[in-house]
Structure formats: C-alpha cells, structure tokens
Design an enzyme around this catalytic site. Structure first.
Site, PDB file in Angstrom:
ATOM      1  N   HIS A 152       0.874  -1.181   0.000  1.00 56.39           N
ATOM      2  CA  HIS A 152       0.000   0.000   0.000  1.00 56.39           C
ATOM      3  C   HIS A 152       0.907   1.227   0.000  1.00 56.39           C
ATOM      4  O   HIS A 152       0.962   1.977   0.969  1.00 56.39           O
ATOM      5  CB  HIS A 152      -0.906   0.007   1.233  1.00 56.39           C
ATOM      6  CG  HIS A 152      -1.750  -1.221   1.365  1.00 56.39           C
ATOM      7  ND1 HIS A 152      -2.328  -1.621   2.550  1.00 56.39           N
ATOM      8  CD2 HIS A 152      -2.117  -2.151   0.446  1.00 56.39           C
ATOM      9  CE1 HIS A 152      -3.013  -2.737   2.363  1.00 56.39           C
ATOM     10  NE2 HIS A 152      -2.895  -3.087   1.087  1.00 56.39           N
ATOM     11  N   ILE A 153       1.628   1.393  -1.091  1.00 53.88           N
ATOM     12  CA  ILE A 153       2.651   2.434  -1.154  1.00 53.88           C
ATOM     13  C   ILE A 153       1.972   3.797  -1.122  1.00 53.88           C
ATOM     14  O   ILE A 153       1.183   4.125  -2.010  1.00 53.88           O
ATOM     15  CB  ILE A 153       3.462   2.311  -2.465  1.00 53.88           C
ATOM     16  CG1 ILE A 153       3.959   0.887  -2.644  1.00 53.88           C
ATOM     17  CG2 ILE A 153       4.594   3.318  -2.492  1.00 53.88           C
ATOM     18  CD1 ILE A 153       4.306   0.535  -4.088  1.00 53.88           C
TER      19      ILE A 153
END
Lengths: 540, 171
Positions: A468-469
């Site tokens: 979940h950059i």
C-alpha cells in the site's frame, strides 16, 4: 525526437486511479492522453500464466516483466530494481503494465474513519489532512459507485448514501470465526470492490479464490476495468511509453512529457495540464528525474519534500490450527476483519490496526511445508487435508506515521534504459511496533476462542509488506512540509497535478486505493470547476 | 480413477502381465504399493520410478500421462535420474524404510540420493519440476495436492460455484 501527440490533459500512468481520473476528464469533454510505461496484457493471459507458474504464491509471477519499463521482482531472484537503502527492507511490489497494480489486489475499498483526518490535533501524532472526512465523503461515494463496492454499515466509517451493493456472502469459515469470537470481537464483512450481484456489466463473484493475483471473471474491479472505462470515455492510451522527464518552462509550467519507447526512441508529448499518476514510487521518481536549471532538485521539489513520508501497512500475523474443520479457500480471499482498533485515545501511544482474516486456500502452502518436512506416503494426504481444513491466519494491518526520513530517492544505479533506479529508505518506528505488541493480546485471544493449537507467530520485529505504497507526494496546506495542495496540485507548478496513493497524508488503517481514488475525484472536481473542458479528441 | 480400478486384470496375457509394475519391485516395496503393482511399465527404470512415485505420493493409482511427463522432466533436469530412482527404490526395499522415515534417513546419512524424494514429491504433489529460474509446471489442477482435496476445494482461479455457494458447511 518525435513530437506527435498533444492533449488537454496528459496523464502519466494507467493504474486504477490515473485511468479513472482520465475517464472523468474525458467525460467532461476534454481530450485526454494516458502514457503507460508497460505493455497491454489481457486478463486471460494472466490467468493462464498463473496456472502455469511454478511460484503460485508469488503474485507477481503471472505478470509480464518489460525491460523497457522495469519493476521490482524478488523471485526467483531479486532483480535489484528497487534499491534498498535500509535500515528496514521495503520490498515493494507493483506492476508496470496497462492497468497497473490493482490487477492483483484483494479489492479492499475502505474509507478512513473520520478521526484519521485529524490525528495530529486529536492524538499529537502524524499530521492532519487538509481535507476533512466530511469534505471527502461525496467522493468516497462516487469512488464506490464507479468501482462497485459492497460492504456493511458497521465498520466505523459514516456514510450518507447506501453502498452500491450488499456485502458479499460470508464464507463458512468466516461465519464460524464470527460466531465463535462474538461477543469478544465483532467480526465484520470487509468493504470490497467485489460484486455481490451483477454490476456495471460485470458478474457477481463465483468464488475463484484467486482475487490475488487475478480475478478470472472481473467480479472485482481492477485497473484493467478502469482502463476500459477510460477508453470507452474517449481517452487515448499509449502503452510502452516510459515517461522519463517532464519539461517545464521559466514560469514553472509543465510543457511536455518525454518518453522512451521500447527501442529507446524518444517522444515528446505536449499538453495543457499534466497529471502524474505513476504510483507512490514511480511518481516521485519521475519528479526527481525532471530536474532543470531552474529546478535543479526536480519538479515540485523546491523544498526537498518529493519522495518523503513514504508509508505502507506492515503486518504481523498468527497462523494456527482451529479445533474444527473450516476449509479456507472457498469464496473470496479476504472477506472478514475486526475493525475495533482502528481508532481511539490509544493512538497517542501506539499504532491503530485492523485485524484481517485470510480465506486463501492453504493447500499449496501446506504442500510445500509437508514436502520440506519429508512427509511422504499416505500420511501426506491425511496431513494435507488436516491443514487445509483447520489452518487459520489473522494479520494486523498497522498504521505507519509519516516520517520525512522514510523516502524514495534516486539511486546512483541505473536501470536497463539508463534511468536512475528508485531507492527506498525505510524504518518502522516504536509507535508501529507498540501497536504490533498490543495486537499479540488479540492474536492470543482469537486463537483461544477458536480452540487454536500449533500457534505460529511472526517473529518480533518482522513485518510483511502490504504493497500500500503511499505518502511520497504528501498532500498538505504547508508547502514546507508537503508536495501538493488539498486539490492535488503541486505547490509551485500551476498545471501539474498528482493523483494516486502517493498524495495520501497519513496511512491510517485502510488499504490505500479507495482513499487515493476519492482524493483523485476531489482533484478532478477542482480541475473541472476551475477550467472548462477542451476539445473532445486527442490531436495527433 | 478409483484405486480399485487399477487391480491386475486376470484376462491379460502373461507376456503383458510381465510388463506390469509388479515385475520390477521388491518384496517390501510391493507391500507399500499393492494396488500400484498393476500399472503397466515400459522397462525396469520406468518401473522403479513409478514404484517410487507411488510410495512417496501415497497414491496407488498414478496417471500414466502425468507419469510420463514427470519422468521425462526429471530425467532432463538431472542426468542419471532414472538410475538414481532405481537405486533409491532398491535401498527402500532392502532396508525396509517406511516412507515417513525416508527423507530423515537419507538426510541423516548425507546420502547422495537425499534430494530425490523431494524432487519426486514436488513433481507429483505440487506439479512443479526443477527449482529457481528453471522451475516449470507439469500439472496444476491435476497435481495430487489439488486432487487430494477436490471433494471440498477447487484450485484457485476455478469457480467454486454459484454466488454464495461457499456459505454452506463444506462437509
């Protein structure tokens, strides 16, 4: 250099958020062009690749790797694309291909809880968002209607309109977990971009249990569907166009995007407004690459903020054997969770978290473990069935606070196209670690309530990454500590916008795509309110 | 196919029967795979591979096509595979090694044959031959691990059933 394309809006990156941003602009009558570094690939090819992959648990393995648009690959060997500066490893995974990384996601489409927007004011940690929950609420709704989101109302995120769809039917295993954990824990059906009935031309889920790496029937929304919607709206997409620089003029306006084709031929694309949507690593990389005499540190980076505040959601987990047969692997992969630790005064002391129950089939994992243990003969089948029926797993999804030291920079090393590779600087602080320690109590209690044996915890201090950059293009009111304003516009460049999970100011405990999309729709609302649409077709 | 369907066919002529697996295994290994003995084999090497496969996989009935693919695949991956498989089968027979103790015994003795059971197991049970960048798939939905749970689970990517069918108790 070929100069062949021009549009009102040039979007760099064809992931779910970039494509839907482009779609909205095209629907308003503008000419919109998407430049995508990677190739176009069909769903059916990916499904076939998965079935023929010797590494089925490696969800990157079915996806194409393109030397002209490299992305990180770790198996069977690390390709060294994302340089690890440490001190903690950040092995981010993403896909450079038409449609981007949500080809493989669990389709979690969470909203924040309202207090996520005010954690500095309320708890003295992190930063407040420049956009309140109430301001974002209509854009959450719009995101949910576009993607087709199903969910339950009891997850802590208030809403003014109902979900587009009822929650997806609960797998038997999740029912048993919910029943046995009640009343100690409220187990709820996840909010997901997964169809519980036919929606927008896509069928209801039929339980293929391969949401990651690929839904074979498009019952869950993904980047591929987002591209299809954009193209149906008139967006022109150029695949295999690896943008390596944005050109700007003396006033700081972006005037062109330069890209390499697979043969390293250079192309120049002009436009009125540029929207960077190339994910939380490639977007800051592109801005840093776009240096000039006037902007020696790169675009939007006068205050050295681009790439900083990198965040994700680290996970710890517990695997154990229940005292009854539940058989994970029937229905969608990630159906249920516990949401009671997403918010509270404890956030002054430690990270909040969600607790996610997996429903991924244990068969391949158990097989590998049994072979490693030398279990052969008739005993193999008996033990395989036992593990497949009894094994459960629960994991934390922990918040990471935005630290300027956690960042993406340009490496001294170059990729196959001669472009500096991205470099990740990452650590996990005590705040997050304390959250993980707190969650051990929940792990123990959950196992106890399920009659668990053979408890296998992840090692202390060892975190799995959730891809979940976010946070590298921080949204904020203060240009000294952020990259874009509340509308997603670069503080110093009037025609440069950013959409995607990179703009998210704090990670909270929800998977980042819906937050990123809601903020992008908020940006589109601003753009269309401030500018009239242009011509309806891309000029070439 | 149901295991009992692999019992020797008494109607086969004796020359045909000599080419069944029964002719190529020793006394002890024959007790481990009694029903597999009826499987047709091409020669001694193939017979040893098949017997070893049945012992390791714990499966008396092995698909002939898959056996051919795995035998060819493992032979290509490891020169001398067929001889090694025959040697391992002989060892199991002579020392009466229980399948559950086979790997530990070979590992403890640092036997050069130690990697063999895992290779055969991985091929039949997971459908994969080779490792690392050289790994390749010989079976997915027909891999034995999928077959062993097929009454309850579909291999990922295969539809479980109509919407909501997964809410029912599995067994």
């Amino acid at each position: 250099m070929a100069e062949s394309l021009n549009a009102d809006y040039v979007v760099i990156g064809s992931g779910l958020i970039g494509s839907l941003t482009a779609m909205k602009l095209a629907q308003a009558g503008a000419s919109v062009l998407i430049l995508e570094a990677g190739p176009r690939y069909s769903r059916d090819q990916i499904v076939a690749n998965f079935r023929n992959s010797p590494r089925r648990s490696d969800w990157m393995s079915p996806y194409p790797f393109s030397p002209w648009a490299p992305h990180p690959v770790y198996k069977p060997e690390d390709n060294g694309y994302l340089i690890q500066a440490g001190p903690y490893p950040y092995p981010a995974e993403y896909i450079r291909m038409v449609g981007g990384t949500t080809w493989h996601w669990a389709a979690h489409a969470w909203r924040n809880v309202p207090n996520d927007h005010r954690i500095h004011t309320l708890y003295g940690v992190g930063v407040d968002w420049p956009v309140s929950y109430d301001e974002l609420e209509p854009f959450y709704q719009e995101a949910e209607e576009i993607m087709g989101v199903s969910g339950a109302d009891n997850t802590g995120s208030p809403r003014k309109k109902p979900f587009p769809m009822e929650p997806v039917a609960e797998p038997y295993a999740m029912r048993r977990i919910r029943e046995r954990l009640d009343p100690a824990y409220k187990v709820v059906t996840n909010t997901t971009a997964r169809n519980s009935r036919p929606y927008d031309g896509r069928p209801a889920c039929v339980g293929n249990n391969s949401c990651q790496p690929i839904c074979p029937v498009d019952a869950q929304f993904n980047g591929g569907r987002a591209v299809a919607k954009a193209e149906a709206a008139g967006v022109k997409l150029v695949p295999n166009a690896n943008v390596y620089k944005l050109e700007s003029d003396a006033k700081g306006r972006v005037v062109a995007a330069l890209y390499y084709d697979p043969n390293k031929g250079t192309h120049r694309v002009t436009g009125k407004t540029f929207i960077v949507a190339a994910n939380g690593i490639e977007s800051p990389r592109l801005l840093l690459l776009s240096s000039s005499d006037k902007f020696p540190k790169g675009l939007a980076n006068a205050r050295d903020m681009v790439g900083r505040h990198l965040m994700d959601h680290p996970s710890t987990s517990l695997t154990f054997d229940a005292d009854e047969d539940v058989w994970l692997g029937r229905g969608p992969q990630s159906p249920s969770s516990i949401n009671t630790m997403r918010d509270g005064d404890f956030r002054k002391e430690h990270a909040p978290y969600r607790l996610d129950f997996t429903n991924i089939s244990r068969v391949d994992g158990a097989t590998t473990a049994l072979i490693a243990a030398g279990v052969y003969g008739a005993e193999f089948k008996r033990r395989l069935r036992y593990s497949a029926a009894r094994e459960l797993n629960v994991k934390t999804v922990l918040e990471v606070l935005p630290h300027p030291e956690n960042r993406i920079t340009l490496s001294a090393q170059k990729d196959g196209m001669g472009i500096p590779k991205p470099e990740a600087h990452y650590f996990i602080d005590e705040y997050t670690h304390k959250g993980a320690i707190r969650a051990l109590d929940d792990f123990r209690r959950i196992a106890e309530l399920m009659g668990g044996t053979n408890l296998r915890y992840t090692r202390d201090g060892e975190y799995a990454n959730n891809q979940h950059i976010c946070g590298t293009l921080s949204m904020g009111n203060d240009p000294a500590t952020s990259v874009v304003d509340k509308w997603g516009r670069a503080h110093d460049h009037e025609n440069l916008y950013m959409v995607g999970t990179g703009v998210i100011p704090t990670a909270g405990t929800c998977n980042s795509t819906e937050n990123g999309l809601a903020l992008a729709l908020h940006t589109v609302h601003h753009i269309l309110g401030g500018q009239s649409g242009g011509s309806a077709s891309v000029q070439s | 196919m149901h295991e009992s369907a692999r019992q020797p066919d008494p109607s086969l002529p004796s020359t045909r029967r000599r080419r069944l697996l029964a002719g190529f295994v020793g006394a002890y290994t024959a007790t481990l795979v009694p029903w597999a003995l009826a499987q047709p084999v091409k020669n001694g090497q193939h017979g040893a591979f098949l017997a070893l496969s049945a012992i390791i996989a714990g499966r008396q009935s092995l698909d002939a096509g898959m056996a051919e693919r795995i035998f060819k695949g493992l032979s290509a991956e490891q020169p001398g595979f067929a001889d090694a498989a025959a040697a391992l089968l002989k060892l199991v027979d002579e020392r009466k090694i229980d399948p559950m103790h086979l790997q530990q015994t070979l590992d403890d003795e640092k036997s050069p044959l130690a990697p063999l059971p895992r290779k055969i197991a991985t091929a039949w049970l997971l459908g994969v031959i080779g490792s690392g960048a050289n790994a390749r798939v010989v079976a997915y939905e027909h891999a034995l691990n999928a077959q062993f749970v097929a009454d309850v689970l579909k291999p990922p990517t295969y539809a479980y059933g109509p919407y909501g069918s997964w809410t029912r108790k599995p067994l």
